[in-house]
Design an enzyme around this catalytic site. Structure first.
Site, PDB file in Angstrom:
ATOM      1  N   CYS A 110       8.129  -4.419 -26.055  1.00 32.94           N
ATOM      2  CA  CYS A 110       8.462  -4.777 -24.667  1.00 32.94           C
ATOM      3  C   CYS A 110       9.919  -4.488 -24.357  1.00 32.94           C
ATOM      4  O   CYS A 110      10.270  -4.195 -23.224  1.00 32.94           O
ATOM      5  CB  CYS A 110       8.153  -6.249 -24.446  1.00 32.94           C
ATOM      6  SG  CYS A 110       8.967  -7.305 -25.656  1.00 32.94           S
ATOM      7  N   GLU A 122       5.947   0.994 -16.364  1.00 34.57           N
ATOM      8  CA  GLU A 122       5.955   0.789 -17.815  1.00 34.57           C
ATOM      9  C   GLU A 122       4.831   1.610 -18.457  1.00 34.57           C
ATOM     10  O   GLU A 122       3.669   1.484 -18.062  1.00 34.57           O
ATOM     11  CB  GLU A 122       5.753  -0.697 -18.133  1.00 34.57           C
ATOM     12  CG  GLU A 122       5.797  -0.976 -19.632  1.00 34.57           C
ATOM     13  CD  GLU A 122       5.499  -2.441 -19.973  1.00 34.57           C
ATOM     14  OE1 GLU A 122       4.519  -2.999 -19.458  1.00 34.57           O
ATOM     15  OE2 GLU A 122       6.259  -3.015 -20.774  1.00 34.57           O
ATOM     16  N   GLU A 142       6.505 -14.121 -20.890  1.00 34.60           N
ATOM     17  CA  GLU A 142       7.288 -12.967 -21.349  1.00 34.60           C
ATOM     18  C   GLU A 142       6.478 -11.745 -20.974  1.00 34.60           C
ATOM     19  O   GLU A 142       5.412 -11.488 -21.552  1.00 34.60           O
ATOM     20  CB  GLU A 142       7.533 -13.077 -22.850  1.00 34.60           C
ATOM     21  CG  GLU A 142       8.387 -14.298 -23.174  1.00 34.60           C
ATOM     22  CD  GLU A 142       8.702 -14.502 -24.637  1.00 34.60           C
ATOM     23  OE1 GLU A 142       8.078 -13.834 -25.483  1.00 34.60           O
ATOM     24  OE2 GLU A 142       9.567 -15.335 -24.923  1.00 34.60           O
ATOM     25  N   LYS A 155      -5.383 -17.639 -27.994  1.00 34.02           N
ATOM     26  CA  LYS A 155      -6.303 -16.531 -27.714  1.00 34.02           C
ATOM     27  C   LYS A 155      -5.512 -15.255 -28.006  1.00 34.02           C
ATOM     28  O   LYS A 155      -4.707 -14.807 -27.192  1.00 34.02           O
ATOM     29  CB  LYS A 155      -6.737 -16.584 -26.244  1.00 34.02           C
ATOM     30  CG  LYS A 155      -8.101 -15.988 -25.945  1.00 34.02           C
ATOM     31  CD  LYS A 155      -8.214 -14.512 -26.205  1.00 34.02           C
ATOM     32  CE  LYS A 155      -7.572 -13.664 -25.151  1.00 34.02           C
ATOM     33  NZ  LYS A 155      -7.527 -12.235 -25.503  1.00 34.02           N
TER      34      LYS A 155
HETATM   35  P1  NAD Z   1      -2.151  -7.775 -21.553  1.00 31.86           P
HETATM   36  O1  NAD Z   1      -1.541  -8.500 -20.415  1.00 31.86           O
HETATM   37  O2  NAD Z   1      -3.148  -6.729 -21.250  1.00 31.86           O
HETATM   38  O3  NAD Z   1      -2.890  -8.790 -22.538  1.00 31.86           O
HETATM   39  C1  NAD Z   1      -2.200  -9.854 -23.140  1.00 31.86           C
HETATM   40  C2  NAD Z   1      -3.172 -10.971 -23.418  1.00 31.86           C
HETATM   41  O4  NAD Z   1      -3.648 -11.507 -22.193  1.00 31.86           O
HETATM   42  C3  NAD Z   1      -4.410 -10.559 -24.210  1.00 31.86           C
HETATM   43  O5  NAD Z   1      -4.693 -11.552 -25.151  1.00 31.86           O
HETATM   44  C4  NAD Z   1      -5.480 -10.490 -23.126  1.00 31.86           C
HETATM   45  O6  NAD Z   1      -6.785 -10.682 -23.603  1.00 31.86           O
HETATM   46  C5  NAD Z   1      -5.064 -11.619 -22.224  1.00 31.86           C
HETATM   47  N1  NAD Z   1      -5.543 -11.553 -20.850  1.00 31.86           N
HETATM   48  C6  NAD Z   1      -5.760 -10.449 -20.099  1.00 31.86           C
HETATM   49  N2  NAD Z   1      -6.169 -10.813 -18.849  1.00 31.86           N
HETATM   50  C7  NAD Z   1      -6.204 -12.168 -18.822  1.00 31.86           C
HETATM   51  C8  NAD Z   1      -6.547 -13.137 -17.825  1.00 31.86           C
HETATM   52  N3  NAD Z   1      -6.914 -12.771 -16.600  1.00 31.86           N
HETATM   53  N4  NAD Z   1      -6.469 -14.436 -18.155  1.00 31.86           N
HETATM   54  C9  NAD Z   1      -6.074 -14.823 -19.383  1.00 31.86           C
HETATM   55  N5  NAD Z   1      -5.749 -13.951 -20.368  1.00 31.86           N
HETATM   56  C10 NAD Z   1      -5.800 -12.637 -20.093  1.00 31.86           C
HETATM   57  O7  NAD Z   1      -0.945  -7.206 -22.410  1.00 31.86           O
HETATM   58  P2  NAD Z   1      -1.038  -6.276 -23.710  1.00 31.86           P
HETATM   59  O8  NAD Z   1      -1.540  -4.947 -23.262  1.00 31.86           O
HETATM   60  O9  NAD Z   1      -1.738  -6.998 -24.791  1.00 31.86           O
HETATM   61  O10 NAD Z   1       0.496  -6.166 -24.137  1.00 31.86           O
HETATM   62  C11 NAD Z   1       1.373  -5.231 -23.622  1.00 31.86           C
HETATM   63  C12 NAD Z   1       2.206  -5.820 -22.504  1.00 31.86           C
HETATM   64  O11 NAD Z   1       2.888  -6.971 -22.982  1.00 31.86           O
HETATM   65  C13 NAD Z   1       3.295  -4.913 -21.999  1.00 31.86           C
HETATM   66  O12 NAD Z   1       3.381  -5.019 -20.608  1.00 31.86           O
HETATM   67  C14 NAD Z   1       4.553  -5.470 -22.643  1.00 31.86           C
HETATM   68  O13 NAD Z   1       5.755  -5.172 -21.970  1.00 31.86           O
HETATM   69  C15 NAD Z   1       4.264  -6.916 -22.638  1.00 31.86           C
HETATM   70  N6  NAD Z   1       5.059  -7.607 -23.646  1.00 31.86           N
HETATM   71  C16 NAD Z   1       6.118  -8.370 -23.241  1.00 31.86           C
HETATM   72  C17 NAD Z   1       6.913  -9.011 -24.178  1.00 31.86           C
HETATM   73  C18 NAD Z   1       8.097  -9.844 -23.766  1.00 31.86           C
HETATM   74  O14 NAD Z   1       8.643 -10.542 -24.612  1.00 31.86           O
HETATM   75  N7  NAD Z   1       8.521  -9.800 -22.518  1.00 31.86           N
HETATM   76  C19 NAD Z   1       6.620  -8.876 -25.535  1.00 31.86           C
HETATM   77  C20 NAD Z   1       5.525  -8.075 -25.915  1.00 31.86           C
HETATM   78  C21 NAD Z   1       4.752  -7.461 -24.958  1.00 31.86           C
END
Ligand code: NAD
Length: 503
Positions: free
Chosen positions: A305, A407, A271, A195
């Site tokens: 990230c 963040e 992550e 997804k």
């Molecule tokens: P997000 O958590 O908003 O969304 C990530 C994914 O999760 C999307 O596909 C979203 O549709 C899905 N999602 C959201 N709510 C959900 C739920 N309740 N159940 C299942 N799926 C759900 O994150 P984002 O805004 O897409 O990305 C940015 C964030 O990701 C930042 O916090 C960043 O630090 C983190 N990030 C971490 C790493 C790492 O390696 N640690 C790498 C990249 C990004």
């Protein structure tokens, strides 16, 4: 929802083509049956790229069922060698269609072509080859065991796929972070339902075409589009047919997914977010520290990230560092991904821009000195509707300020002076997060000393984002659960099963 002709005509300034995102289930593309879709808009100029179809429970169930079926079919019976050859072909096919992947990624994210052609697409392809090398060469344990009757026993471990892996990925490095999970999952013999982020559906969808082109058995790789709560994300993570969930995204989302995974006690690999620090000691090579911090604070418009949002600089070089980082930030060139010399794209969406701008305002309310930026840049008329923000640097805030604690995920950082090594370590670690940090010093003993005390999963010394894919990648504290990369990915994507034979 349908697009009018004018909207389609202006879609995708890169090549004028409209791109819709369909689900990819059991080897076939489908719009699904919900009748729901949304407009995918480019952050470059807010033009419509195409429609994304939203999956309901029926589509997610069909994808999971196809993935389960594939586990016992041709894929499940395939030798490791044949599986790895197929995954190598996936990497080759992505590289053959490099320009299509590049255009799709730049449209979805707005990131400069120079960045995506260097990092996102080549590394996205490489993820399919890298883990085949690991799985082909990894060994398992063997123990001869004495028994009271003197005949003995032998124990050996078998490494088996875990089953159907639910992959939930974010928007900041869509292809790279998704394949970072799909690559090892498939190398280990699992099947996947992905997804992708609702903001960046295109490259994951294109990967479905690649899978068919190389002859990947149906159901091994599936894609469903949608949002998180009460949509495809939640339906997938709640689905009982999913054996394990790997997720990259915000810590808050990780908490929701962990609750869903608790039903059935399914393992998770997370992550998550970060609030990463850089520590610049007075003995650092300032040229290197500035070059590295320019990248760690502003690359991908701050949407990495591992990026640095807190910089601690030892007092003797503080003024100089701030002045030089300011000059660097003001030298960044914002613009269309394809324009020459562009070093900074827009943020991923209008919604994310609203969030970042709210922090820009909060910083001022909390008393920050705005060294540079702090608002919306003036862009030429054809880009004026895009999600642009200025690269921003603050000083002067207390450590309790929101922009120092939370963040932001934008092109910004706060710079704070410090006096002693002990103080710098305390400041850097004083956060619920524990993803990454960068330490800048020419003193070897100090480098080792400080690195050992950083409460993070990844500590760089005199560099940033230098990656060897065999090393453990992941966050401590609220920044994640588990490690991926090299052998560490196998720990999550395989199940070790011990065989004990009495002789
Ligand atoms: P997000 O958590 O908003 O969304 C990530 C994914 O999760 C999307 O596909 C979203 O549709 C899905 N999602 C959201 N709510 C959900 C739920 N309740 N159940 C299942 N799926 C759900 O994150 P984002 O805004 O897409 O990305 C940015 C964030 O990701 C930042 O916090 C960043 O630090 C983190 N990030 C971490 C790493 C790492 O390696 N640690 C790498 C990249 C990004």
């Amino acid at each position: 929802m349908s697009l009018n002709t004018a909207e389609i005509a202006q879609a995708s300034k890169l090549d004028g083509a409209r791109r819709d995102a369909l689900h990819f289930i059991d080897g076939a593309f489908t719009t699904g049956s919900t009748g729901r879709s949304w407009q995918n808009r480019s952050p470059i100029d807010n033009s419509v790229i195409g429609l994304v179809h939203e999956a309901g429970e029926a589509e997610v169930d069909a994808a999971v069922t196809a993935a389960r079926r594939a586990l016992t079919g041709e894929w499940g019976r395939m030798s490791v060698e044949a599986r790895c050859t197929l995954l190598g072909a996936v990497a080759d096919e992505i590289n053959r269609r490099f320009d299509e992947f590049l255009a799709a990624e730049c449209l979805d994210t707005g990131k400069p072509v120079s960045l995506a052609s260097h990092i996102d697409i080549p590394r996205g392809a490489a993820n399919f080859k890298m883990f085949t090398d690991v799985i082909k060469t990894v060994s398992t344990e063997f123990f001869p065991t004495p028994t009271p009757d003197g005949t003995g026993a032998i124990n050996y471990a078998l490494r088996k796929p875990k089953g159907v892996i639910g992959v939930i990925s974010p928007w900041n490095l869509p292809l790279l972070l998704m394949t970072w999970k799909v690559g090892p999952a498939l190398a280990c013999g699992n099947t996947v339902v992905v997804k992708p982020s609702e903001e960046t559906p295109l490259t994951t969808t294109l990967l479905g075409e690649v899978m068919n082109a190389v002859g990947m058995p149906k159901g091994v790789f599936n894609v469903v589009h949608g949002f998180g709560p009460n949509s495809a994300g939640e339906f997938l993570t709640r689905h009982k047919g999913v054996d394990a969930i790997t997720f990259t995204g915000e810590t808050r989302t990780g908490e929701a997914i962990m609750k869903a995974a608790a039903d059935g006690v399914r393992p998770v690999s997370f992550e998550l977010g970060g609030k990463n620090a850089a520590i610049v000691f007075a003995d650092a090579d300032l040229d290197k520290a500035i070059e590295g911090t320019m990248r760690s604070a502003f690359a991908n418009c701050g949407q990495v990230c591992l990026g640095t949002e807190r910089v601690y600089v030892q007092r003797p070089v503080f003024e100089d560092f701030v002045a030089r980082l300011k000059a660097g930030a003001e030298g960044l060139k914002l613009g269309h991904p394809e324009d020459k010399g562009v070093t900074l794209g827009p943020l991923v969406s209008q919604e994310h821009r609203d969030k970042v701008l709210s922090y820009y305002r909060k910083a001022v309310e909390e008393g920050a000195i705005v060294v540079t930026g702090g608002g919306i840049p003036e862009m030429p008329a054809h880009l004026a509707e895009g999600a642009w923000v200025q690269p921003t640097i603050w000083t002067g805030l207390p450590e309790t300020a929101a922009v120092v604690r939370e963040e932001i995920f934008g092109p910004c950082c706060h710079i704070q002076p410090f006096d002693t090594e002990e103080e710098a370590i305390h400041l850097a670690n004083d956060t619920p997060y524990g993803l990454a940090c960068a330490v800048w010093t020419e003193n070897l003993s100090r480098a080792h000393r400080v690195a050992a005390r950083m409460e993070v999963g990844l500590c760089w010394v005199n560099s940033w984002f230098l990656r060897d894919l065999r090393t453990p990648f992941g966050g401590s504290k609220a920044s994640g659960i588990g490690r991926e990369g090299g052998l560490h990915s196998l720990e999550f994507y395989t199940e070790l099963s011990n065989v004990c034979i009495k002789l």
